[in-house]
Design a protein around this motif. Structure first.
Motif: not given
Length: 429
Positions: A345-373
Motif C-alpha cells: 500500500g505504501r508503494f502504490i501511494m508513494y509512486y502515485s504522489f511521485a507521478f503527480a509531482e512529475s506531471a507538475i514539474c513537466g507541465y511547468l517546464w513546458v509552460a515556461a519553454m513553449k515556443g523557445s526552440g
C-alpha cells in the motif's frame, strides 16, 4: 553488555531480546567476507564523493562566468556533514551513558574532531565489533547496528547534500547549457555550409568529467539508499525473528538479499532518484525559487504521512516529530520502511504522489519553454517520464521476483498507515 537504541529513534534495537534458541537466523555469522567487501566499497564511495564535491566547489568559484547562486554549492556541502556529525554526537552521548569506556575523554575528542567524517567513525566501530563476533554473538548484532547507524548518517548526506548539489549541477551543466549540448550532439548550426570550419569545432563544452560527476553522485545516492534498506531489513530480522519464521530459506529469514535482488533494488533507486533530480532541476532552471514551494509542499506531505504512521503505532513525541521531518525529506527521493509491516500500500501511494509531482514539474517546464526552440524543450519532460517508468518497473520486478514476503493484492496487503508495525499475515488469506 546490553545496548539499546532510544525508542524515539529510527530503528529500535534490543540485542538482549533478539536471540531466539529456536531460530537459527540469529546464531549465524553476521560479519563475513562479503560484509568486508561491502564496507570497503561504501567507504571508498563516501571518500570519493567528499573529494568530488570539493572539486565542484573549487571549479564553480574559479569560473570567469560563475553560475547563479554558486554559494549554494558550499551550503549543501557543509550542511549535511555537520548535521550527520551532530546526530552522531547524539548517538555517542547515549552510548556514553550506558558504557563507561565510551565516556572517556579520548572518545569524545575523536567524535568532536572527526565530526565532519562521522560515518568513518561508525565504520571503524562496525569493523571492531565484527572482528569480535567469534568471541560473543552479541558483537555480531552490534556490527549490524553500527551499519544501520552509518546508513542513517548517510541519509543526511543524501537528501541534504548530494540531492541538492546534483540538482544544481543538472541545472547549470544541462538545462542552462542547452546550446552546448546541441552543438556536441548535432554539430554547429549550418553544418553543410560551414565548410572547412567544421573540421575543428574546438574543445567539447560538455566533457567526460561533467557527465561522470553527475552519474557518480546519482549512483552514490542510490547506493546509500540501497545500503540503508538492506541493512535495516537485516536488523529487523535480528530484533524480531519470530515474525519471519514463516519465510522460506535462511537468507530470507535473515533479511539477506542475493546479488540480483540487490542490483534490482539499486537500479530502481538509481532511475527513480534520477527522475526526481530531473524534475526539481527543470523547475529550478525555469521558475527559479518556485522549486522550493514544490519541494516544501511534498516534504510536508511526506512528514504528515510518516507522523500518522508513528502516531498510530506508538504515539507522538518531540523526538519522533523530528525523525518524521527527516524521513519526510528522505522520502523526496526514496521510500524507506523502517516501521516494518506490509509495504504494498505504501508503494502504490508513494509512486502515485511521485507521478503527480512529475506531471507538475513537466507541465511547468513546458509552460515556461513553449515556443523557445530550446534543445531540451520537448526532450526534458519525456526523458523524465521514461526515467521514472524505468525505476518503477525495476521496483516492481524486485517486489515480484525477489521480495521474500510475496506481496499480494488483498485488503490487508494494501495497508499503508497501519498502527501494527508487523501486520501479521492473515491466516485466512
Amino acid at each position: 553488555m546490553p545496548f539499546k537504541r532510544d525508542r524515539n529513534d529510527y530503528v529500535h534495537h534490543h540485542p538482549k531480546s533478539s536471540r531466539s534458541s529456536s531460530s537459527s537466523s540469529t546464531t549465524s555469522a553476521q560479519f563475513t567476507w562479503l560484509e568486508m567487501v561491502w564496507m570497503v566499497i561504501v567507504s571508498l564511495s563516501y571518500l570519493l564523493g567528499y573529494g568530488i564535491q570539493i572539486s565542484i566547489i573549487v571549479e564553480r568559484f574559479s569560473l570567469e562566468e560563475p553560475p547563479h547562486n554558486r554559494a549554494l554549492y558550499v551550503v549543501f556541502f557543509i550542511l549535511p556533514h555537520v548535521m550527520a556529525g551532530l546526530k552522531n554526537l547524539q548517538y555517542h552521548y547515549r552510548e556514553a551513558q550506558e558504557d563507561e569506556e565510551e565516556n572517556s575523554a579520548l572518545s569524545w575528542v575523536i567524535h568532536i574532531v572527526c565530526l565532519p567524517f562521522s560515518p568513518l567513525i561508525r565504520f571503524a566501530r562496525a569493523w571492531r565489533f565484527g572482528m569480535k563476533e567469534k568471541d560473543n554473538w552479541e558483537y555480531g548484532v552490534r556490527f549490524i547496528d553500527e551499519l544501520v547507524t552509518v546508513g542513517v548518517l548517510r541519509l543526511f548526506e543524501v537528501f541534504l547534500g548530494d540531492g541538492p548539489v546534483l540538482c544544481l549541477l543538472v541545472r547549470d551543466d544541462v538545462w542552462w547549457s542547452s546550446q552546448d549540448w546541441s552543438m556536441q550532439i548535432t554539430g554547429p548550426p549550418n553544418l553543410l555550409k560551414c565548410g572547412p570550419a567544421c573540421k575543428d569545432i574546438g574543445e567539447k563544452p560538455i566533457g567526460f568529467w561533467t557527465v561522470f560527476r553527475m552519474l557518480f553522485l546519482l549512483s552514490k545516492m542510490a547506493q546509500c539508499v540501497t545500503f540503508y534498506l538492506v541493512i535495516v531489513k537485516r536488523l529487523q530480522r535480528l530484533q524480531y525473528p519470530e515474525h519471519y519464521r514463516h519465510l522460506k530459506g535462511s537468507n530470507a529469514r535473515q533479511g539477506r538479499l542475493n546479488f540480483f535482488a540487490t542490483l534490482l533494488l539499486y537500479l530502481a533507486h538509481f532511475f527513480f532518484i534520477g527522475s526526481r533530480i530531473m524534475g526539481y532541476s527543470m523547475v529550478g532552471a525555469t521558475w527559479g525559487a518556485w522549486v522550493y514551494l514544490i519541494v516544501g509542499l511534498h516534504w510536508l506531505l511526506n512528514t504528515a504521512w510518516h507522523l500518522i504512521t508513528v502516531l498510530r503505532s506508538e504515539g507522538l513525541t518531540a523526538a519522533r516529530s523530528v525523525s518524521s521531518m527527516v524521513m519526510g525529506g528522505v522520502w523526496l527521493i526514496c521510500l524507506t520502511n523502517e516501521q516494518g509491516g506490509r509495504q504494498l500500500g505504501r508503494f502504490i501511494m508513494y509512486y502515485s504522489f511521485a507521478f503527480a509531482e512529475s506531471a507538475i514539474c513537466g507541465y511547468l517546464w513546458v509552460a515556461a519553454m513553449k515556443g523557445s526552440g530550446d534543445f531540451f524543450e520537448a526532450k526534458a519532460p519525456w526523458s523524465m517520464l521514461v526515467v521514472y517508468l524505468v525505476g518503477l518497473v525495476a521496483h516492481m520486478l524486485y517486489y515480484t521476483l525477489c521480495h521474500p514476503g510475496s506481496p499480494s493484492i488483498t485488503s490487508r496487503g494494501l495497508l499503508c498507515c497501519s498502527g501494527n508495525r508487523w501486520d501479521p499475515v492473515d491466516q485466512h488469506a
